[in-house]
Scaffold this motif. Structure first.
Motif, mmCIF file in Angstrom:
data_model
loop_
_atom_site.group_PDB
_atom_site.id
_atom_site.type_symbol
_atom_site.label_atom_id
_atom_site.label_comp_id
_atom_site.label_asym_id
_atom_site.label_seq_id
_atom_site.Cartn_x
_atom_site.Cartn_y
_atom_site.Cartn_z
ATOM 1 N N LEU A 75 -7.362 1.832 18.110
ATOM 2 C CA LEU A 75 -7.667 3.213 18.448
ATOM 3 C C LEU A 75 -9.104 3.599 18.111
ATOM 4 C CD1 LEU A 75 -4.407 5.040 17.319
ATOM 5 C CD2 LEU A 75 -5.112 4.467 19.635
ATOM 6 N N GLN A 76 -9.841 2.697 17.464
ATOM 7 C CA GLN A 76 -11.173 3.067 17.001
ATOM 8 C C GLN A 76 -12.216 2.182 17.660
ATOM 9 O OE1 GLN A 76 -11.622 3.081 12.779
ATOM 10 N NE2 GLN A 76 -13.568 4.151 12.834
ATOM 11 N N VAL A 77 -13.217 2.797 18.264
ATOM 12 C CA VAL A 77 -14.279 2.053 18.916
ATOM 13 C C VAL A 77 -15.380 1.750 17.904
ATOM 14 C CG1 VAL A 77 -13.807 3.140 21.125
ATOM 15 C CG2 VAL A 77 -15.501 4.148 19.599
ATOM 16 N N GLN A 78 -16.226 0.813 18.269
ATOM 17 C CA GLN A 78 -17.389 0.528 17.428
ATOM 18 C C GLN A 78 -18.412 1.636 17.608
ATOM 19 O OE1 GLN A 78 -20.012 -2.751 18.525
ATOM 20 N NE2 GLN A 78 -20.025 -3.435 16.391
ATOM 21 N N THR A 79 -18.806 2.257 16.526
ATOM 22 C CA THR A 79 -19.752 3.363 16.599
ATOM 23 C C THR A 79 -21.172 2.843 16.789
ATOM 24 O OG1 THR A 79 -20.057 3.446 14.205
ATOM 25 C CG2 THR A 79 -18.288 4.796 15.141
ATOM 26 N N ILE B 260 -19.079 13.006 19.386
ATOM 27 C CA ILE B 260 -18.913 13.005 20.840
ATOM 28 C C ILE B 260 -19.238 11.616 21.396
ATOM 29 C CG2 ILE B 260 -19.717 13.976 23.009
ATOM 30 C CD1 ILE B 260 -18.129 15.956 21.386
ATOM 31 N N PRO B 261 -18.311 10.981 22.116
ATOM 32 C CA PRO B 261 -18.620 9.697 22.769
ATOM 33 C C PRO B 261 -19.483 9.918 24.008
ATOM 34 C CG PRO B 261 -16.347 10.328 23.214
ATOM 35 C CD PRO B 261 -16.904 11.388 22.297
ATOM 36 N N MET B 262 -20.707 9.404 23.973
ATOM 37 C CA MET B 262 -21.655 9.648 25.054
ATOM 38 C C MET B 262 -21.712 8.506 26.061
ATOM 39 S SD MET B 262 -24.790 11.307 22.897
ATOM 40 C CE MET B 262 -24.466 12.499 21.592
ATOM 41 N N ASP C 150 -16.600 8.258 14.598
ATOM 42 C CA ASP C 150 -15.339 8.388 15.320
ATOM 43 C C ASP C 150 -14.188 8.642 14.336
ATOM 44 O OD1 ASP C 150 -13.655 8.421 17.524
ATOM 45 O OD2 ASP C 150 -13.246 6.266 17.396
ATOM 46 N N PRO C 151 -14.211 9.789 13.643
ATOM 47 C CA PRO C 151 -13.140 10.076 12.674
ATOM 48 C C PRO C 151 -11.850 10.451 13.370
ATOM 49 C CG PRO C 151 -14.604 11.951 12.856
ATOM 50 C CD PRO C 151 -15.205 10.868 13.702
ATOM 51 N N GLU C 152 -10.758 10.434 12.620
ATOM 52 C CA GLU C 152 -9.453 10.772 13.181
ATOM 53 C C GLU C 152 -9.365 12.245 13.587
ATOM 54 O OE1 GLU C 152 -6.344 9.640 10.562
ATOM 55 O OE2 GLU C 152 -6.799 7.493 10.663
ATOM 56 N N VAL C 153 -10.180 13.083 12.958
ATOM 57 C CA VAL C 153 -10.155 14.526 13.256
ATOM 58 C C VAL C 153 -11.348 14.912 14.130
ATOM 59 C CG1 VAL C 153 -8.857 15.149 11.205
ATOM 60 C CG2 VAL C 153 -11.345 15.000 11.067
ATOM 61 N N GLY C 154 -11.757 14.007 14.998
ATOM 62 C CA GLY C 154 -13.002 14.160 15.733
ATOM 63 C C GLY C 154 -13.193 15.482 16.443
ATOM 64 N N ILE C 155 -12.244 15.860 17.327
ATOM 65 C CA ILE C 155 -12.444 17.077 18.121
ATOM 66 C C ILE C 155 -12.375 18.314 17.248
ATOM 67 C CG2 ILE C 155 -10.053 17.500 18.789
ATOM 68 C CD1 ILE C 155 -13.189 17.664 21.057
ATOM 69 N N GLY D 108 -1.850 13.184 21.753
ATOM 70 C CA GLY D 108 -1.260 12.927 20.449
ATOM 71 C C GLY D 108 -2.272 12.516 19.408
ATOM 72 N N SER D 109 -3.548 12.766 19.661
ATOM 73 C CA SER D 109 -4.592 12.364 18.720
ATOM 74 C C SER D 109 -5.772 13.319 18.810
ATOM 75 C CB SER D 109 -5.071 10.938 19.027
ATOM 76 O OG SER D 109 -6.170 10.575 18.209
ATOM 77 N N LEU D 110 -6.435 13.540 17.670
ATOM 78 C CA LEU D 110 -7.660 14.341 17.625
ATOM 79 C C LEU D 110 -8.902 13.475 17.777
ATOM 80 C CD1 LEU D 110 -6.737 16.669 14.614
ATOM 81 C CD2 LEU D 110 -6.955 17.385 16.987
ATOM 82 N N ARG D 111 -8.727 12.164 17.750
ATOM 83 C CA ARG D 111 -9.869 11.256 17.840
ATOM 84 C C ARG D 111 -10.476 11.332 19.239
ATOM 85 N NH1 ARG D 111 -10.981 6.894 14.533
ATOM 86 N NH2 ARG D 111 -8.852 6.845 13.738
ATOM 87 N N THR D 112 -11.763 11.590 19.314
ATOM 88 C CA THR D 112 -12.407 11.797 20.616
ATOM 89 C C THR D 112 -12.376 10.538 21.480
ATOM 90 O OG1 THR D 112 -14.542 11.377 19.528
ATOM 91 C CG2 THR D 112 -13.914 13.672 19.863
ATOM 92 N N SER D 113 -12.517 9.371 20.872
ATOM 93 C CA SER D 113 -12.480 8.132 21.660
ATOM 94 C C SER D 113 -11.099 7.935 22.295
ATOM 95 C CB SER D 113 -12.834 6.934 20.778
ATOM 96 O OG SER D 113 -11.914 6.807 19.709
#
Length: 353
Positions: free
Chosen positions: A4-8, A117-119, A127-132, A188-193
């Motif tokens: 669920l987590q991308v490389q930042t 923000i994923p650009m 890319d935190p879990e509470v991103g948005i 089901g997730s706040l993570r922007t990615s």
């Protein structure tokens, strides 16, 4: 790296270096943040002194800046020198340091919001879990800056502008966040990615062409609500009540000049781009678009500029509301509709689940 987590962006920079350790992580974070911030500042520099005038002139059938450089493009450095070289006037009776801190908080809060923000093209600072939720919280810091500027200026027009800014943000930020929550019900997730990845799925395929599952297509009513509330959040017509030149001179920014005025002006346009970035992330697939993934940053830039163009159209075409109409639409209209949309979305998601 979890699924669920991308490389930042900082992690990608650190991976290219032959060293490792805490100092490399710190250096990579600083370099990544510096590059992203300068990309945003470059867009803002074009949008503020030049594009705003060109777009407004096109909408109102007038001639815009055209003397300095090709198509007037050198107006950008000329305006920077002109404004920064002006005398910094500090009125009597201002409450410092609140008067000094207000203009700093506005661009800072907008730049902070872009951190999650994923650009596209691998460009995302964190890319935190509470991103948005972080993006919404960071953008809200600007409200503190506006009320500090209005209160500390020792000017009744500034004070009224600050109070209107707080009333505006309370009345329209709640519908903005509630409408954003309706998207979270789908993902089901706040993570922007994760929100962006969910929209990469095909919604429907017609004649061999797949239409992506952008939430603007899935729930256009929520997208319309979010766009209107976003206009109020960035202070564009018909919701530019906190500044209201015909009533409040310039509202909260009446007593500011020189570098402080530049910071306020800069923050205003970064916030417009941040509003477009959040809308793109939640409803328009983030950096997704036709072609290879490497074009992600191009599509992301096009989307935030499209939102900027929309705000300038609204500024040129829609008259300002009265303050009572402004508040009534927020509390009696947008708030009710946003909660209705949330309940309806919850029912639909529950049925489909």
């Amino acid at each position: 790296m979890t699924p669920l987590q991308v490389q930042t962006f900082p992690e990608a920079i650190a991976a290219m270096l032959p060293w490792s350790g805490l100092w490399v992580d710190v250096l990579s974070a600083l370099v990544g943040t510096f590059l992203v911030a300068n990309f945003l500042l470059l867009n803002t520099a074009v949008a503020g002194p030049w594009a705003k005038r060109k777009i407004t002139a096109a909408f109102t059938d007038r001639i815009s800046v055209n003397r300095m450089g090709p198509a007037g493009i050198l107006t950008i450095p000329a305006d920077a020198v002109r404004l920064l070289s002006k005398e910094q006037i500090i009125p009597e009776g201002v409450d410092r340091p609140a008067w000094d801190m207000g203009p700093i908080l506005i661009p800072f809060s907008a730049l902070l919001g872009f951190a999650v923000i994923p650009m596209g093209s691998g460009i995302q600072v964190a890319d935190p879990e509470v991103g948005i939720a972080f993006a919404f919280a960071a953008s809200s810091i600007a409200s503190l800056g506006l009320i500090m500027m209005g209160y500390a200026s020792n000017n009744k027009y500034s004070l009224m502008g600050g109070l209107r800014a707080v009333a505006s943000n309370i009345a329209y930020e709640i519908p903005l966040v509630v409408t954003g929550v309706s998207v979270i019900l789908f993902t089901g997730s706040l993570r922007t990615s994760t929100i962006v990845a969910e929209q990469a799925q095909p919604l429907v395929t017609l004649w061999g062409v797949s239409i992506p599952q952008w939430f603007a297509f899935v729930n256009p009513f929520a997208f319309a609500l979010f766009t209107v509330a976003n206009l109020a959040e960035v202070g564009r017509n018909p919701f530019d009540i906190p500044e209201a030149p015909t009533e409040l001179v310039a509202g909260y920014q009446t007593e500011y000049s020189s570098a402080y005025f530049v910071l306020i002006y800069l923050g205003e346009f970064i916030h417009i781009f941040l509003g477009g970035a959040i809308a793109a992330t939640l409803f328009l697939g983030g950096p997704a678009g036709p072609g290879p993934a490497a074009l992600g940053i191009v599509w992301f830039t096009a989307k935030i500029w499209a939102f900027y163009l929309f705000t300038q159209w609204a500024r040129s075409a829609i008259p300002r509301l009265r303050v009572d109409q402004f508040i009534e639409i927020g509390w009696k209209g947008m708030l009710v509709l946003s909660f209705a949309n949330l309940v309806l979305t919850a029912v639909i998601v529950g049925v489909l689940a």
